[in-house]
Write an enzyme that holds these catalytic residues in place. Sequence first.
Site, PDB file in Angstrom:
ATOM      1  N   TYR A  65       0.853  -1.194   0.000  1.00 55.49           N
ATOM      2  CA  TYR A  65       0.000   0.000   0.000  1.00 55.49           C
ATOM      3  C   TYR A  65       0.878   1.229   0.000  1.00 55.49           C
ATOM      4  O   TYR A  65       1.834   1.327   0.774  1.00 55.49           O
ATOM      5  CB  TYR A  65      -0.907   0.026   1.240  1.00 55.49           C
ATOM      6  CG  TYR A  65      -2.349  -0.162   0.864  1.00 55.49           C
ATOM      7  CD1 TYR A  65      -2.954   0.698  -0.045  1.00 55.49           C
ATOM      8  CD2 TYR A  65      -3.106  -1.197   1.391  1.00 55.49           C
ATOM      9  CE1 TYR A  65      -4.271   0.518  -0.417  1.00 55.49           C
ATOM     10  CE2 TYR A  65      -4.424  -1.385   1.024  1.00 55.49           C
ATOM     11  CZ  TYR A  65      -5.007  -0.520   0.106  1.00 55.49           C
ATOM     12  OH  TYR A  65      -6.302  -0.696  -0.265  1.00 55.49           O
ATOM     13  N   GLU A 122      -0.464   4.836  -0.660  1.00 54.10           N
ATOM     14  CA  GLU A 122      -1.224   6.055  -0.966  1.00 54.10           C
ATOM     15  C   GLU A 122      -0.346   7.282  -0.763  1.00 54.10           C
ATOM     16  O   GLU A 122       0.401   7.365   0.225  1.00 54.10           O
ATOM     17  CB  GLU A 122      -2.459   6.148  -0.067  1.00 54.10           C
ATOM     18  CG  GLU A 122      -3.596   5.299  -0.625  1.00 54.10           C
ATOM     19  CD  GLU A 122      -4.396   4.625   0.451  1.00 54.10           C
ATOM     20  OE1 GLU A 122      -3.760   4.021   1.341  1.00 54.10           O
ATOM     21  OE2 GLU A 122      -5.629   4.689   0.398  1.00 54.10           O
ATOM     22  N   ASP A 159      -5.630  13.672 -25.501  1.00 56.10           N
ATOM     23  CA  ASP A 159      -5.686  12.266 -25.095  1.00 56.10           C
ATOM     24  C   ASP A 159      -4.982  11.442 -26.177  1.00 56.10           C
ATOM     25  O   ASP A 159      -5.543  11.209 -27.247  1.00 56.10           O
ATOM     26  CB  ASP A 159      -7.167  11.870 -24.947  1.00 56.10           C
ATOM     27  CG  ASP A 159      -7.371  10.403 -24.625  1.00 56.10           C
ATOM     28  OD1 ASP A 159      -6.405   9.621 -24.710  1.00 56.10           O
ATOM     29  OD2 ASP A 159      -8.519  10.033 -24.300  1.00 56.10           O
ATOM     30  N   THR A 170      -2.466   6.074 -22.452  1.00 50.37           N
ATOM     31  CA  THR A 170      -2.481   4.739 -21.858  1.00 50.37           C
ATOM     32  C   THR A 170      -1.139   4.086 -22.189  1.00 50.37           C
ATOM     33  O   THR A 170      -0.472   4.454 -23.153  1.00 50.37           O
ATOM     34  CB  THR A 170      -3.632   3.849 -22.370  1.00 50.37           C
ATOM     35  OG1 THR A 170      -3.569   3.793 -23.790  1.00 50.37           O
ATOM     36  CG2 THR A 170      -4.978   4.376 -21.924  1.00 50.37           C
ATOM     37  N   LYS A 222      -1.267   0.279 -25.208  1.00 44.08           N
ATOM     38  CA  LYS A 222      -1.639   0.158 -26.636  1.00 44.08           C
ATOM     39  C   LYS A 222      -0.361   0.194 -27.471  1.00 44.08           C
ATOM     40  O   LYS A 222       0.452  -0.719 -27.353  1.00 44.08           O
ATOM     41  CB  LYS A 222      -2.636   1.271 -26.982  1.00 44.08           C
ATOM     42  CG  LYS A 222      -3.942   1.182 -26.170  1.00 44.08           C
ATOM     43  CD  LYS A 222      -4.959   2.219 -26.630  1.00 44.08           C
ATOM     44  CE  LYS A 222      -6.296   2.069 -25.934  1.00 44.08           C
ATOM     45  NZ  LYS A 222      -6.358   2.785 -24.631  1.00 44.08           N
ATOM     46  N   ARG A 259      -1.248  -2.719 -18.718  1.00 36.10           N
ATOM     47  CA  ARG A 259      -2.553  -2.037 -18.759  1.00 36.10           C
ATOM     48  C   ARG A 259      -2.542  -0.904 -17.731  1.00 36.10           C
ATOM     49  O   ARG A 259      -2.375  -1.148 -16.530  1.00 36.10           O
ATOM     50  CB  ARG A 259      -3.623  -3.070 -18.416  1.00 36.10           C
ATOM     51  CG  ARG A 259      -5.045  -2.666 -18.596  1.00 36.10           C
ATOM     52  CD  ARG A 259      -5.908  -3.883 -18.793  1.00 36.10           C
ATOM     53  NE  ARG A 259      -5.508  -4.552 -20.021  1.00 36.10           N
ATOM     54  CZ  ARG A 259      -5.881  -4.164 -21.247  1.00 36.10           C
ATOM     55  NH1 ARG A 259      -6.698  -3.162 -21.399  1.00 36.10           N
ATOM     56  NH2 ARG A 259      -5.447  -4.802 -22.311  1.00 36.10           N
TER      57      ARG A 259
HETATM   58  N1  DSN Z   1     -11.127   0.454 -25.203  1.00 39.23           N
HETATM   59  C1  DSN Z   1     -10.178   1.363 -25.796  1.00 39.23           C
HETATM   60  C2  DSN Z   1     -10.009   1.095 -27.225  1.00 39.23           C
HETATM   61  O1  DSN Z   1     -10.147  -0.038 -27.630  1.00 39.23           O
HETATM   62  O2  DSN Z   1      -9.707   2.009 -27.990  1.00 39.23           O
HETATM   63  C3  DSN Z   1     -10.541   2.769 -25.557  1.00 39.23           C
HETATM   64  O3  DSN Z   1     -10.887   2.908 -24.248  1.00 39.23           O
END
Ligand code: DSN
Length: 448
Positions: free
Chosen positions: A59, A61, A212, A238, A241, A247
């Site tokens: 933990y 925080e 974004d 993110t 990707k 993730r």
């Molecule tokens: N789920 C993601 C995507 O596939 O683009 C976006 O949140």
Amino acid sequence: MPRVASSPFDAWLDLDPAVAALLHEEVERQSTTLQLIASENFTSPAVLAATGSVLTNKYSEGYPGRRYYGGNRVIDEVEDLARERAKALFGAEHANVQPHAGASANVAVYNALLEPGDTVLAMRLDQGGHLTHGSPASITSKFWRFVSYGVTPASSDPEGPGEMIDFDQVADFAKREHPKLIVAGATAYPRLIYAEPFREIADSVGARLMFDVAHPAGLIAGKAHPSPVGVADVVTLTTHKTLRGPRGAAILCQAELAKTIDSAVFPGLQGGPLEHVIAAKAVAFGEAALPEFADYAARVVRNARALADALATEGFRLVSGGTDNHLILIDLRPFDEELTGKEAQEVLDRSGITLNRNTIPDDPRSAFVTSGLRLGTAAETTAGMGPDDMVLIARLISTTLRHRHDEDALSNVREAVRELCNRFPPYPQFTGRGEAGFVGAGADSGGG
Ligand code: DSN
């Protein structure tokens, strides 16, 4: 289930055979079917190891040097390393690496920069935006007043295929609605998005700009796409990707916003950070800084163009006429008026071709059914596929959809998919098939 000497699951097979068997099945699925979901990738063994580490026990925080629990000496170093690597990779003044997902990163930024009821200008979901860009289905639309922009209408003019961000609309809506924040970025938009035109519009109405880059983060890190860092006030991304990490997500901003953003993430939105995932983010940021990652990002884009060209040759209409990034959006209607995105996704799944149905701009069908398919090249480029493999994939997709009621044709495609995947095993160290090595380190096959 066959035991594989080098499988990391062997160590605890006897502890929980049910879960171990499922993990084994998923490795097999990822290794023997084509992974064309635009938001997925194959992470490296180092990213997997950090994600599966003892850091999950802790933990922590707060932030490095300011924690609410004891015992965080090592954790502080892990999180600092991740923050410093993110800053260096993207040239950012400040990085927050705690957001659990892109959706939480976006909500944290709204929480930081807006009061409830403030107006935000963002891209509509069916035009390529994201749920958290103000979709009525998202909690974001309950707290803030979203006005949506979209893309220009489709055109048959080869000089300008349309379906590009409608900057006249963005400027008009900004002038009319006085948003406090403008959001750039998309999840189903196959074209490059420059930050500068958004910055100009934001400045003209005194709005902040958030970009974004969840999807192209890896292309930006690998310098295949220009970076909005330093142009936008805040950048969300993110890590799983095109960036090929675990993730999760991160937020980049100027130093003057650091405290506001950090407080909006914790304690504003989240509790304890996932430090095992933060360690894996540090690994991914380190990998993305290597010269071979720039080569990878360039290959992702090259493969997407090859796949787009081959799909067009097979008779598919591509939204916006092609791609500049890692993804392609197909409008299925001219190919087959009766074929929905849902049916196409399901039959392709049976052929071993994994992708997702997606709305196309102004889709007459619902988001559950859709008239489109979205495909991406990030994962199979990591596995080592090249442009010639993309031509084969386009042919296999076309054959599956044209002969979707013919079981023999589908089983022939399934076999061809298996053969192709066998040549590019993403995780030979887990399956015992193919040569073990660092996933994604190799160049593409250069062809067949
Ligand atoms: N789920 C993601 C995507 O596939 O683009 C976006 O949140």
